[in-house]
Design an enzyme around this catalytic site. Structure first.
Site, PDB file in Angstrom:
ATOM      1  N   TYR A  86     -40.582 -25.783 -80.320  1.00 21.31           N
ATOM      2  CA  TYR A  86     -39.381 -25.522 -81.125  1.00 21.31           C
ATOM      3  C   TYR A  86     -39.077 -24.028 -81.150  1.00 21.31           C
ATOM      4  O   TYR A  86     -37.931 -23.611 -81.078  1.00 21.31           O
ATOM      5  CB  TYR A  86     -39.591 -26.033 -82.555  1.00 21.31           C
ATOM      6  N   THR A 139      -9.322 -23.849 -70.958  1.00 18.99           N
ATOM      7  CA  THR A 139      -8.914 -24.774 -72.033  1.00 18.99           C
ATOM      8  C   THR A 139      -9.758 -24.622 -73.304  1.00 18.99           C
ATOM      9  O   THR A 139      -9.221 -24.462 -74.401  1.00 18.99           O
ATOM     10  CB  THR A 139      -9.014 -26.239 -71.550  1.00 18.99           C
ATOM     11  N   ASP A 229     -16.624 -14.072 -69.072  1.00 20.65           N
ATOM     12  CA  ASP A 229     -16.982 -15.486 -68.915  1.00 20.65           C
ATOM     13  C   ASP A 229     -17.552 -15.610 -67.507  1.00 20.65           C
ATOM     14  O   ASP A 229     -16.823 -15.547 -66.513  1.00 20.65           O
ATOM     15  CB  ASP A 229     -15.756 -16.379 -69.099  1.00 20.65           C
ATOM     16  N   ARG A 395      -4.978 -30.460 -63.856  1.00 21.29           N
ATOM     17  CA  ARG A 395      -4.929 -29.106 -64.378  1.00 21.29           C
ATOM     18  C   ARG A 395      -3.467 -28.691 -64.377  1.00 21.29           C
ATOM     19  O   ARG A 395      -3.008 -27.941 -63.545  1.00 21.29           O
ATOM     20  CB  ARG A 395      -5.772 -28.135 -63.547  1.00 21.29           C
TER      21      ARG A 395
HETATM   22  N1  F0G Z   1     -15.555 -21.283 -69.202  1.00 15.63           N
HETATM   23  C1  F0G Z   1     -15.204 -21.689 -67.978  1.00 15.63           C
HETATM   24  C2  F0G Z   1     -14.629 -20.715 -67.012  1.00 15.63           C
HETATM   25  C3  F0G Z   1     -15.388 -23.034 -67.605  1.00 15.63           C
HETATM   26  O1  F0G Z   1     -15.037 -23.418 -66.385  1.00 15.63           O
HETATM   27  C4  F0G Z   1     -15.947 -23.925 -68.539  1.00 15.63           C
HETATM   28  C5  F0G Z   1     -16.099 -25.340 -68.216  1.00 15.63           C
HETATM   29  C6  F0G Z   1     -16.299 -23.452 -69.804  1.00 15.63           C
HETATM   30  C7  F0G Z   1     -16.091 -22.115 -70.107  1.00 15.63           C
HETATM   31  C8  F0G Z   1     -16.882 -24.364 -70.841  1.00 15.63           C
HETATM   32  O2  F0G Z   1     -18.176 -24.694 -70.496  1.00 15.63           O
HETATM   33  O3  F0G Z   1     -18.160 -27.189 -70.216  1.00 15.63           O
HETATM   34  O4  F0G Z   1     -20.296 -25.939 -70.534  1.00 15.63           O
HETATM   35  O5  F0G Z   1     -18.711 -26.189 -72.403  1.00 15.63           O
HETATM   36  N2  F0G Z   1     -15.518 -25.900 -67.267  1.00 15.63           N
HETATM   37  C9  F0G Z   1     -15.619 -27.302 -66.930  1.00 15.63           C
HETATM   38  C10 F0G Z   1     -14.753 -27.621 -65.745  1.00 15.63           C
HETATM   39  C11 F0G Z   1     -15.392 -28.224 -68.069  1.00 15.63           C
HETATM   40  O6  F0G Z   1     -14.736 -28.800 -65.354  1.00 15.63           O
HETATM   41  O7  F0G Z   1     -14.128 -26.754 -65.153  1.00 15.63           O
HETATM   42  P1  F0G Z   1     -18.872 -26.085 -70.929  1.00 15.63           P
END
Ligand code: F0G
Length: 488
Positions: A86, A139, A229, A395
């Site tokens: 943990y 998104t 990111d 998309r």
């Molecule tokens: N940032 C980017 C650039 C992403 O592509 C994603 C996820 C996330 C954040 C969120 O990450 O899914 O681990 O919570 N992209 C997926 C996709 C959902 O299909 O492009 P997550």
């Protein structure tokens, strides 16, 4: 023995230019191609939303690369030595070491996936009236910024919206727009500047090192933080190596460290680095770390497991190291590039140049007889599934929310994303994708629009249900059966 790097392409004597797999299959999963009649019924049962399809009805799953990249033998073996505890797990120490090696950051907060990192950053930094400049939104990022009362400013350069382009870095931020936005809104209202590597919703398009340096200069001028990111950062580094002058002889590892050094906070989705779970936030700034860490036990779990099984921490630690291995990182971009080139030869509208993550078909142009309010990208996904068994992801406008008046917010780009997860598909499967797209393009006028019949207010594309505006799916399936006579 030192590993040699091929960039995923090797010269062929016969002059062919095809990607070459730098791995072999050791464990495989059988696939099934259900008949077109079943596919027609399956997409109706799924409310014409590819997220609601069952994989038993899917042949090639090109929905996403998230949690679906092939795992390496090294990753799987590390999962067996996971130190399930943990608190204070040795596996977490190994994860910290990987982060230090790849991103040069010493302070690490593990989270259960990328959007969990966005939740913590959003709750800590974004408040009513905040504006977050970004090269483009994702998104879930947008949702977290909005939920905390903030607004996203998309400061991409004009080139980003051109479907056909030879610009190597369509994910660049427009520096003039960035400075104007900071001056107009006041730096005190800008909690951070967000840069997204291999910008997902622009078609996996990278930014250049030069651009990041310019963003850094502006950030320094106004005393602002840069949040990266890094979910698709390995691919962005790969594109810098193969497309940006001066980086051709640099290792991916050194490119990544140079990028990271310019960013105050880095977060990523572990699901995109060959793990099936996880993510992290990392920084070298103790003040940042201390302010964020209190939220971890509230939303994720203890500081050394972040809400996921420890074996996934081991898998991420290894997956991250593979993010600086060119033979691994080049696989998906070289396959995508091959698809893009073949589709262009067939006149099929596709985002160029090829980016990371997947091949992006321009549904707006493909189905130019459909208005955006009838969701051309969503319709194309359904049509393509019916005639191929391949599942892509919408998309476009379906992936947007509605405005206050209840009208659709029309997307800048209507895209059908066909994800190419790392080391999952073979070249003959990619040839099948191209062949079926070719048939559909020739029969595109048969595809009609869709409308929502069940629609959540936020992130409606995940669980919303739609229906076709006519019996076009049946007509399309009949023509396909007639032309191809798919023998099963
Ligand atoms: N940032 C980017 C650039 C992403 O592509 C994603 C996820 C996330 C954040 C969120 O990450 O899914 O681990 O919570 N992209 C997926 C996709 C959902 O299909 O492009 P997550």
């Amino acid at each position: 023995m030192e590993k040699t790097s091929t960039n995923g392409t090797v010269k062929f004597f016969n002059g062919k230019q095809i990607p070459l797999e730098m791995h072999k299959a050791k464990v495989v999963q059988a696939l099934n191609l259900v008949p077109v009649e079943r596919r027609l019924a399956a997409i109706a049962e799924a409310g014409y939303n590819s997220f609601l399809l069952k994989t038993s009805d899917v042949f090639l799953d090109m929905l996403t690369d998230s949690g679906t990249n092939a795992q390496s033998d090294a990753q799987i073996s590390k999962m067996f030595i996971a130190d399930e505890a943990y608190a204070g797990s040795q596996s977490f120490t190994r994860f910290e070491q990987s982060i230090l090696q790849v991103f040069g950051k010493k302070l690490v907060l593990p989270v259960h996936q990328g959007r969990a990192a966005e939740n913590i950053l959003g709750k800590s930094y974004v408040k009513e009236g905040s504006v977050v400049p970004t090269n483009y939104h994702f998104t879930t990022t947008l949702a977290h910024i909005m939920l905390n009362g903030g607004k996203v400013l998309e400061l991409y350069a004009a080139e980003a919206m051109k479907v056909k382009s030879s610009h190597p870095f369509k994910g660049n931020m427009d520096i003039t727009k960035l400075e104007d936005a900071i001056k107009t809104n006041g730096p005190e209202n800008v909690p951070f500047i967000r840069m997204e590597a291999s910008t997902n919703l622009l078609g996996g398009q990278p930014f250049s090192m030069e651009n990041l340096k310019e963003v850094r200069k502006v950030a320094d001028k106004y005393g602002l933080k840069i949040v990266l990111d890094a979910s698709l950062v390995g691919e962005n580094a790969y594109f810098i190596k193969v497309r940006e002058k001066g980086y051709e002889n640099r290792s991916l590892g050194s490119i990544l460290l140079e990028m990271s050094d310019m960013c105050d906070i880095i977060y990523f989705s572990g699901r995109k680095v060959s793990s099936s779970r996880g993510g992290a936030i990392c920084t070298n700034n103790p003040e940042v770390f201390n302010s964020l860490k209190f939220l971890l036990p509230v939303y994720e779990g203890f500081l050394t497991y972040g809400g996921i099984p420890i074996k996934e921490i081991e898998s991420m630690a290894e997956g991250l190291k593979e993010t600086i291995d060119e033979n691994v990182v080049s696989q998906s971009p070289t396959f995508i590039n091959y698809m893009v080139q073949e589709l262009e030869k067939l006149g099929i509208p596709v985002i160029t140049p090829g980016g990371a993550l997947g091949c992006h078909i321009d549904a707006g142009q493909f189905l130019d007889h459909l208005p955006q309010t009838e969701y051309p990208a969503g319709a194309l996904i359904s049509a393509f599934y019916i005639i191929s068994g391949i599942r892509g992801m919408e998309r476009g406008t379906m992936s947007n929310n509605r405005d206050e008046k209840g009208n659709d917010i029309l997307a800048d780009l209507e895209l059908m994303r066909l994800a190419v997860p790392r080391r999952v598909f073979t070249l003959s499967q990619i040839e099948y994708v191209i062949d079926r797209l070719n048939w559909l393009y020739k029969n595109r006028k048969l595809v009609g629009g869709l409308r929502f019949i069940e629609e959540p207010v936020l992130l409606r594309f995940f669980i919303g249900r739609l229906e076709p505006l006519s019996d076009w799916p049946q007509k399309l399936a009949a023509k396909f059966r007639n032309d191809i006579g798919e023998s099963l």
